[in-house]
Design a protein around this motif. Structure first.
Motif, PDB file in Angstrom:
ATOM      1  N   ARG A  65       0.353  -2.488  -9.762  1.00  0.00           N
ATOM      2  CA  ARG A  65      -0.178  -1.230  -9.240  1.00  0.00           C
ATOM      3  C   ARG A  65       0.711  -0.028  -9.574  1.00  0.00           C
ATOM      4  NH1 ARG A  65      -4.951  -2.772  -5.869  1.00  0.00           N
ATOM      5  NH2 ARG A  65      -4.494  -4.931  -5.437  1.00  0.00           N
ATOM      6  N   ASP A  94      -6.773  -0.948   1.610  1.00  0.00           N
ATOM      7  CA  ASP A  94      -7.042  -2.295   1.090  1.00  0.00           C
ATOM      8  C   ASP A  94      -5.853  -2.949   0.398  1.00  0.00           C
ATOM      9  OD1 ASP A  94      -7.439  -0.339  -0.713  1.00  0.00           O
ATOM     10  OD2 ASP A  94      -9.317  -1.103  -1.536  1.00  0.00           O
ATOM     11  N   TRP A  95      -4.843  -2.187   0.032  1.00  0.00           N
ATOM     12  CA  TRP A  95      -3.730  -2.877  -0.624  1.00  0.00           C
ATOM     13  C   TRP A  95      -2.361  -2.474  -0.099  1.00  0.00           C
ATOM     14  CZ3 TRP A  95      -0.611   0.251  -3.762  1.00  0.00           C
ATOM     15  CH2 TRP A  95      -1.145   1.517  -4.028  1.00  0.00           C
TER      16      TRP A  95
END
Ligand code: HEC
Length: 175
Positions: A65, A94-95
């Motif tokens: 990421r 979400d992450w």
């Protein structure tokens, strides 16, 4: 009675001995208490934000990421009130996730960004930290983050204060 500026009051200005490393406007006892909170035995901020406050576990090593798992605190532009909110309320998307450290956060008594838990889907709710903190501990850890990390870089003095002078962790900094 009209308050008047008395010249001798001006002599009452305190001169602080400037330390190049740790900002002096913070209460040293609170900085110390906050450092204890930051370490693994209490709130365990360290694995996500690093002992140096420069973030940890780059996600490009961790899932491609390209950003840190816990962002650097050294470059944070948050105000004190915003940091207290961040630590009290946590974050979740979400992450990325940061625990909620104040048990009563997201309740009508202590909403976060105007919201309570019922306003969120369960999967959007930050997770309560395994060991929640008191408001006083949150004040202290934020003082530590501001004094030690925000706007600064790690150096030998801070490193030794963190790890103790018997550790070799700080040998990377010149004496
Ligand atoms: C599980 C990992 C994790 C732990 C543990 C953790 N954080 Fe975080 N923290 C994060 C993540 C991820 C963000 C960024 C969230 C976002 O921006 O959506 C963050 C954001 C922050 C921010 C906001 C920085 C900014 O300027 O945006 C502060 C301040 C902060 N954390 C302090 C702390 C403190 C103090 C502790 C311990 C009491 C702590 N964190 C524990 C992962 C963590």
């Amino acid at each position: 009675m009209t308050p008047r500026l008395r010249p001798h009051a001006l002599l009452g200005i305190c001169f602080l001995i400037a330390s190049p490393a740790i900002a002096q406007q913070f209460d040293p006892a609170q900085v110390e208490a906050g450092m204890t909170v930051y370490k693994p035995a209490v709130a365990n901020c360290e694995p996500c934000h690093g002992y140096g406050g420069n973030g940890a576990l780059a996600l490009d090593e961790y899932g491609g990421r390209g950003t840190a798992f816990g962002p650097p605190l050294t470059t944070s532009t948050m105000t004190r009130a915003e940091m207290i909110d961040a630590v009290s309320c946590g974050f979740r998307n979400d992450w990325l996730t940061m625990p909620q450290y104040l048990q009563k956060a997201w309740t009508p008594e202590r909403p976060c960004g105007g919201k309570v838990r019922a306003d969120m889907k369960p999967e959007e709710s930050p997770l309560l930290a395994g060991r929640p903190l008191t408001e006083a501990q949150i004040e202290a850890v934020v003082t530590f983050v501001q004094a030690f990390y925000q706007g600064g870089t790690m150096n030998r003095e801070k490193c030794v204060r963190y790890w103790g002078d018997r550790s070799t962790a700080c040998n990377i900094f010149a004496q």
